[in-house]
Scaffold this motif. Structure first.
Motif, PDB file in Angstrom:
ATOM      1  N   UNK A 225       0.827  -1.206   0.000  1.00  0.00           N
ATOM      2  CA  UNK A 225       0.000   0.000   0.000  1.00  0.00           C
ATOM      3  C   UNK A 225       0.862   1.257   0.000  1.00  0.00           C
ATOM      4  N   UNK A 226       1.989   1.229   0.699  1.00  0.00           N
ATOM      5  CA  UNK A 226       2.884   2.392   0.705  1.00  0.00           C
ATOM      6  C   UNK A 226       3.503   2.600  -0.676  1.00  0.00           C
ATOM      7  N   UNK A 227       3.911   1.506  -1.319  1.00  0.00           N
ATOM      8  CA  UNK A 227       4.447   1.613  -2.685  1.00  0.00           C
ATOM      9  C   UNK A 227       3.380   2.145  -3.640  1.00  0.00           C
ATOM     10  N   UNK A 228       2.164   1.658  -3.482  1.00  0.00           N
ATOM     11  CA  UNK A 228       1.031   2.107  -4.312  1.00  0.00           C
ATOM     12  C   UNK A 228       0.787   3.602  -4.109  1.00  0.00           C
ATOM     13  N   UNK A 229       0.833   4.044  -2.856  1.00  0.00           N
ATOM     14  CA  UNK A 229       0.613   5.457  -2.558  1.00  0.00           C
ATOM     15  C   UNK A 229       1.686   6.335  -3.178  1.00  0.00           C
ATOM     16  N   UNK A 230       2.954   5.970  -2.982  1.00  0.00           N
ATOM     17  CA  UNK A 230       4.036   6.807  -3.512  1.00  0.00           C
ATOM     18  C   UNK A 230       4.018   6.831  -5.037  1.00  0.00           C
ATOM     19  N   UNK A 231       3.701   5.698  -5.665  1.00  0.00           N
ATOM     20  CA  UNK A 231       3.636   5.668  -7.129  1.00  0.00           C
ATOM     21  C   UNK A 231       2.478   6.519  -7.647  1.00  0.00           C
ATOM     22  N   UNK A 232       1.300   6.401  -7.009  1.00  0.00           N
ATOM     23  CA  UNK A 232       0.146   7.178  -7.479  1.00  0.00           C
ATOM     24  C   UNK A 232       0.341   8.669  -7.210  1.00  0.00           C
ATOM     25  N   UNK A 233       0.947   9.013  -6.058  1.00  0.00           N
ATOM     26  CA  UNK A 233       1.203  10.423  -5.761  1.00  0.00           C
ATOM     27  C   UNK A 233       2.198  11.013  -6.754  1.00  0.00           C
ATOM     28  N   UNK A 234       3.251  10.244  -7.069  1.00  0.00           N
ATOM     29  CA  UNK A 234       4.225  10.716  -8.050  1.00  0.00           C
ATOM     30  C   UNK A 234       3.562  10.918  -9.409  1.00  0.00           C
ATOM     31  N   UNK A 338      -3.876   6.041  21.972  1.00  0.00           N
ATOM     32  CA  UNK A 338      -4.164   4.700  22.507  1.00  0.00           C
ATOM     33  C   UNK A 338      -2.897   3.919  22.847  1.00  0.00           C
ATOM     34  N   UNK A 339      -1.718   4.485  22.537  1.00  0.00           N
ATOM     35  CA  UNK A 339      -0.464   3.839  22.885  1.00  0.00           C
ATOM     36  C   UNK A 339       0.230   3.135  21.735  1.00  0.00           C
ATOM     37  N   UNK A 340      -0.309   3.262  20.522  1.00  0.00           N
ATOM     38  CA  UNK A 340       0.319   2.639  19.350  1.00  0.00           C
ATOM     39  C   UNK A 340       1.385   3.609  18.833  1.00  0.00           C
ATOM     40  N   UNK A 341       2.638   3.398  19.241  1.00  0.00           N
ATOM     41  CA  UNK A 341       3.689   4.393  19.036  1.00  0.00           C
ATOM     42  C   UNK A 341       4.042   4.654  17.564  1.00  0.00           C
ATOM     43  N   UNK A 342       3.985   3.662  16.637  1.00  0.00           N
ATOM     44  CA  UNK A 342       4.256   4.016  15.228  1.00  0.00           C
ATOM     45  C   UNK A 342       3.323   5.097  14.682  1.00  0.00           C
ATOM     46  N   UNK A 343       2.127   5.246  15.300  1.00  0.00           N
ATOM     47  CA  UNK A 343       1.191   6.275  14.841  1.00  0.00           C
ATOM     48  C   UNK A 343       1.729   7.674  15.076  1.00  0.00           C
ATOM     49  N   UNK A 344       2.684   7.830  16.023  1.00  0.00           N
ATOM     50  CA  UNK A 344       3.266   9.152  16.279  1.00  0.00           C
ATOM     51  C   UNK A 344       3.932   9.681  15.015  1.00  0.00           C
ATOM     52  N   UNK A 345       4.743   8.848  14.383  1.00  0.00           N
ATOM     53  CA  UNK A 345       5.440   9.290  13.171  1.00  0.00           C
ATOM     54  C   UNK A 345       4.486   9.420  11.999  1.00  0.00           C
ATOM     55  N   UNK A 346       3.447   8.608  11.998  1.00  0.00           N
ATOM     56  CA  UNK A 346       2.423   8.730  10.963  1.00  0.00           C
ATOM     57  C   UNK A 346       1.744  10.094  11.057  1.00  0.00           C
ATOM     58  N   UNK A 347       1.396  10.522  12.276  1.00  0.00           N
ATOM     59  CA  UNK A 347       0.739  11.820  12.482  1.00  0.00           C
ATOM     60  C   UNK A 347       1.673  12.958  12.083  1.00  0.00           C
ATOM     61  N   UNK A 348       2.959  12.846  12.470  1.00  0.00           N
ATOM     62  CA  UNK A 348       3.914  13.885  12.094  1.00  0.00           C
ATOM     63  C   UNK A 348       4.060  13.968  10.577  1.00  0.00           C
ATOM     64  N   UNK A 349       4.054  12.816   9.917  1.00  0.00           N
ATOM     65  CA  UNK A 349       4.182  12.798   8.452  1.00  0.00           C
ATOM     66  C   UNK A 349       3.005  13.505   7.796  1.00  0.00           C
ATOM     67  N   UNK A 350       1.802  13.304   8.327  1.00  0.00           N
ATOM     68  CA  UNK A 350       0.623  13.887   7.714  1.00  0.00           C
ATOM     69  C   UNK A 350       0.396  15.333   8.126  1.00  0.00           C
ATOM     70  N   UNK A 351       1.064  15.808   9.184  1.00  0.00           N
ATOM     71  CA  UNK A 351       0.869  17.197   9.618  1.00  0.00           C
ATOM     72  C   UNK A 351       1.278  18.164   8.517  1.00  0.00           C
ATOM     73  N   UNK A 352       2.524  18.035   8.047  1.00  0.00           N
ATOM     74  CA  UNK A 352       2.980  18.913   6.970  1.00  0.00           C
ATOM     75  C   UNK A 352       2.291  18.619   5.658  1.00  0.00           C
ATOM     76  N   UNK A 380       8.353  19.509  -1.456  1.00  0.00           N
ATOM     77  CA  UNK A 380       9.063  19.461  -0.171  1.00  0.00           C
ATOM     78  C   UNK A 380       8.211  18.739   0.873  1.00  0.00           C
ATOM     79  N   UNK A 381       6.895  19.068   0.909  1.00  0.00           N
ATOM     80  CA  UNK A 381       5.999  18.415   1.865  1.00  0.00           C
ATOM     81  C   UNK A 381       5.910  16.919   1.604  1.00  0.00           C
ATOM     82  N   UNK A 382       5.828  16.542   0.328  1.00  0.00           N
ATOM     83  CA  UNK A 382       5.760  15.123  -0.024  1.00  0.00           C
ATOM     84  C   UNK A 382       7.061  14.416   0.355  1.00  0.00           C
ATOM     85  N   UNK A 383       8.207  15.038   0.028  1.00  0.00           N
ATOM     86  CA  UNK A 383       9.483  14.428   0.366  1.00  0.00           C
ATOM     87  C   UNK A 383       9.637  14.216   1.863  1.00  0.00           C
ATOM     88  N   UNK A 384       9.248  15.224   2.643  1.00  0.00           N
ATOM     89  CA  UNK A 384       9.318  15.090   4.104  1.00  0.00           C
ATOM     90  C   UNK A 384       8.386  13.995   4.584  1.00  0.00           C
TER      91      UNK A 384
END
Length: 610
Positions: A225-234, A338-352, A380-384
């Motif tokens: 799904x991540x590969x699909x997202x990056x390919x479709x966004x590109x 809820x304590x699912x720590x990988x979501x922290x970086x997910x939220x930071x990624x989507x903030x910008x 820049x936002x996509x790269x970050x």
């Protein structure tokens, strides 16, 4: 939350049709710009005038500036960019230029916005009147210059005056960022942007391929799904930047508009699927049902993009896309709490990314100026975001790995009757890991489409074969083969049929390359190679002749146009004394080139250097 308030403001702007940047001003004559003066060229928008002709206005229906009313009132731009939200109006833009230097000079009037349906360009009053009709609703070749933006030539003799007129009409928003530049400035700016775009799209491609390989090796769906997202966004940014129209569908005038809402829907589907799998949403919860509904809605909108009018489809898809991003951001924030720590970086990624997407969308719809700057900001936002998302994936992997270590530690302290069971599970896991590693190694050396070896295997094997040939004195011949006119096959019948043709070529090569040590390789696109140890030039020539004859006598069936015959050209080179693998490849490639230039469907043997 602030992001939801921004989304609400954006939706209100689009519903009301308000444009904060639409230029208003008193009417009057346009001043004359001295094109030989760099300072005046930099202040171009102070010399531009325009007419907004709505349906029913006389200027709306005319197709040539000579047909405009004689008393037509022009509105000066007063230094502002010309941007307009979605409208049915026709926009006439006028620029009066003169050359006050003592020499003939040449400039380009550059329009830095690729998504315009109809553009007419006229220059009159100089020694050679010109007219150009172009835009997305015309083949890309109508622009005259192979460039994603619009370049219109302006040539003036010393002391000469001319009037440049543009007629612009589009079913979407209108951005008309104009500049008048010399060719050397155009080339310099293009080179800088080419480097930036190359790095950006190259990085996205690498990350997408890397995640795809992780998916194939581990079977973990969020990698796919991540590969699909990056390919479709590109692909979406590629289309928005005008590259797709330039390189992928230059003659598909109807698809130029359809592709934008289609790719927005595909991106929305990709980010929803990735978010749902990465955030590990529990089944049958409200969040799970919401994300499933978003995914189905995005898929339906992708299909409706071929049916709905562009002006309606682009608005619906943009609103749904922004809403989906906002809901994923909120869902990620809840999972973090809820304590699912990988979501922290997910939220930071989507903030910008949420802010970047909102700004980019406002610019694309004509509510913000300087679309090119917003495009760079979006990149820049996509790269970050891509970096943070992949780091989030690493953190998730570390979390899962830590859980595996905890399980192993617990197994060590269990009762003796549990030891055999845990050991058996570990052995099973090791066997699966070894199998996955073998699959990954095989994938790295084989072409997934044709089953032949790939370029990496060739790069590893060819130097070894050359060294063996020099040591033993046995001959070594390299043959390079290339499918003739393969681009036209893809253009006419599509890439799926092109893949069928490549498989057909691979089957023929495998049928003829039968000796145990001979190797058939697909090293790129429609390009193939044969490594023939122990084979002299004459033997390689006979083998290639049999392959070319077999190709010419066999056909590939299309879905609509009947059978198609694919021919190939070949170049061969036999290893010379004291020659390395690079020189051998170069000579074979030159022979292939001569075969292509000399008429194709033939074999050329490399000549020995003097």
């Amino acid at each position: 939350m602030p992001y939801l308030r921004c989304l609400l403001v954006f939706a209100t702007l689009m519903i009301t049709g308000f444009s904060a940047n639409e230029t208003n001003g008193a009417t009057g004559d346009c001043p004359v710009l001295d094109a030989s003066n760099a300072a005046e060229r930099d202040a171009l928008m102070h010399y531009v005038c325009f007419v907004a002709a709505g349906p029913g206005d006389e200027a709306h229906s005319v197709a040539d500036p000579s047909e405009l009313p004689g008393n037509q009132q022009w509105t000066p731009a007063n230094g502002h960019d010309l941007i307009f939200s979605q409208t049915d109006s026709v926009y006439w833009v006028q620029l009066k230029v003169s050359n006050l230097s003592d020499a003939r000079q040449f400039w380009y009037l550059k329009l830095n916005y690729p998504l315009l349906d109809q553009i007419g360009f006229w220059i009159s009053g100089n020694s050679a009147d010109q007219q150009i009709m172009t835009g997305d609703q015309h083949p890309f070749a109508s622009r005259g210059i192979d460039y994603r933006y619009y370049l219109f030539p302006v040539t003036l003799n010393a002391g000469e005056n001319a009037t440049v007129t543009l007629r612009i009409q589009s079913s979407g928003a209108l951005n008309v960022p104009l500049s008048l530049s010399t060719p050397d400035v155009i080339i310099a700016d293009s080179n800088h942007l080419t480097l930036a775009h190359g790095l950006f799209y190259g990085a996205l491609a690498i990350f997408a391929i890397f995640n795809l390989l992780l998916y194939f090796s581990s079977g973990t769906i969020y990698y796919f799904h991540n590969a699909f997202y990056m390919a479709s966004l590109a692909m979406f940014l590629f289309a928005m930047g005008g590259f797709a129209n330039q390189y992928f569908w230059p003659n598909s005038t109807g698809f130029a508009n359809t592709s934008i809402p289609l790719l927005i829907a595909v991106c929305t589907l990709a980010i929803t699927l990735f978010g749902r799998s990465f955030l590990d949403i529990s089944p049958d919860t409200f969040a799970d049902r919401l994300l499933k509904a978003q995914a189905w809605l995005s898929g339906a909108l992708a299909l409706l993009a071929f049916v709905l009018p562009y002006s309606l489809s682009i608005i619906i898809n943009a609103i749904v896309g922004l809403s989906s991003i906002a809901s994923l951001f909120i869902t990620g924030f809840i999972r973090w709490r809820e304590g699912y720590m990988p979501a922290k970086w997910y939220v930071l990624a989507w903030s910008g990314m949420l802010a970047g997407t909102l700004i980019y969308t406002l610019a694309a719809f004509g509510y913000l100026t300087d679309f090119l700057a917003r495009e760079i900001f979006m990149q820049v936002a996509v790269g970050t975001q891509v970096l943070l998302l992949n780091y989030a994936i690493v953190q998730r992997w570390r979390l899962l790995n830590q859980k595996l270590l905890d399980i192993e530690h617990d197994a060590r302290i269990q009762l003796e009757q549990k030891v055999h069971e845990r050991t058996s599970q570990l052995r099973s896991t090791m066997r699966e890991l070894e199998q996955a590693n073998r699959q990954l190694a095989a994938m790295s050396l084989n072409d997934s489409l044709t089953g032949l070896h790939n370029r990496r295997h060739m790069d590893n094997l060819l130097p070894e074969l050359c060294a063996e040939s020099r040591r033993t004195g046995q001959p070594l011949t390299l043959a390079l083969l290339d499918a003739d006119h393969f681009k036209s096959v893809n253009d006419r019948w599509g890439h799926d049929f092109g893949d069928t043709c490549l498989k057909h070529i691979a089957e023929i090569l495998s049928r003829h390359v039968k000796r145990p040590r001979d190797v058939a390789i697909r090293f790129g696109g429609e390009e193939f190679a044969l490594l023939l140890p122990g084979t002299e030039a004459a033997g390689a020539l006979r083998l290639c002749q049999r392959i070319l004859e077999d190709m010419q006598q066999s056909v590939v069936k299309t879905a609509t146009d009947g059978p198609v015959t694919i021919t190939m050209s070949a170049g061969t080179a036999t290893l010379l004394q004291n020659e390395d693998d690079r020189e051998l490849f170069r000579r074979a490639d030159e022979a292939l080139y001569r075969a292509k230039v000399g008429g194709r469907n033939q074999i050329i043997q490399a000549v020995e250097p003097d």
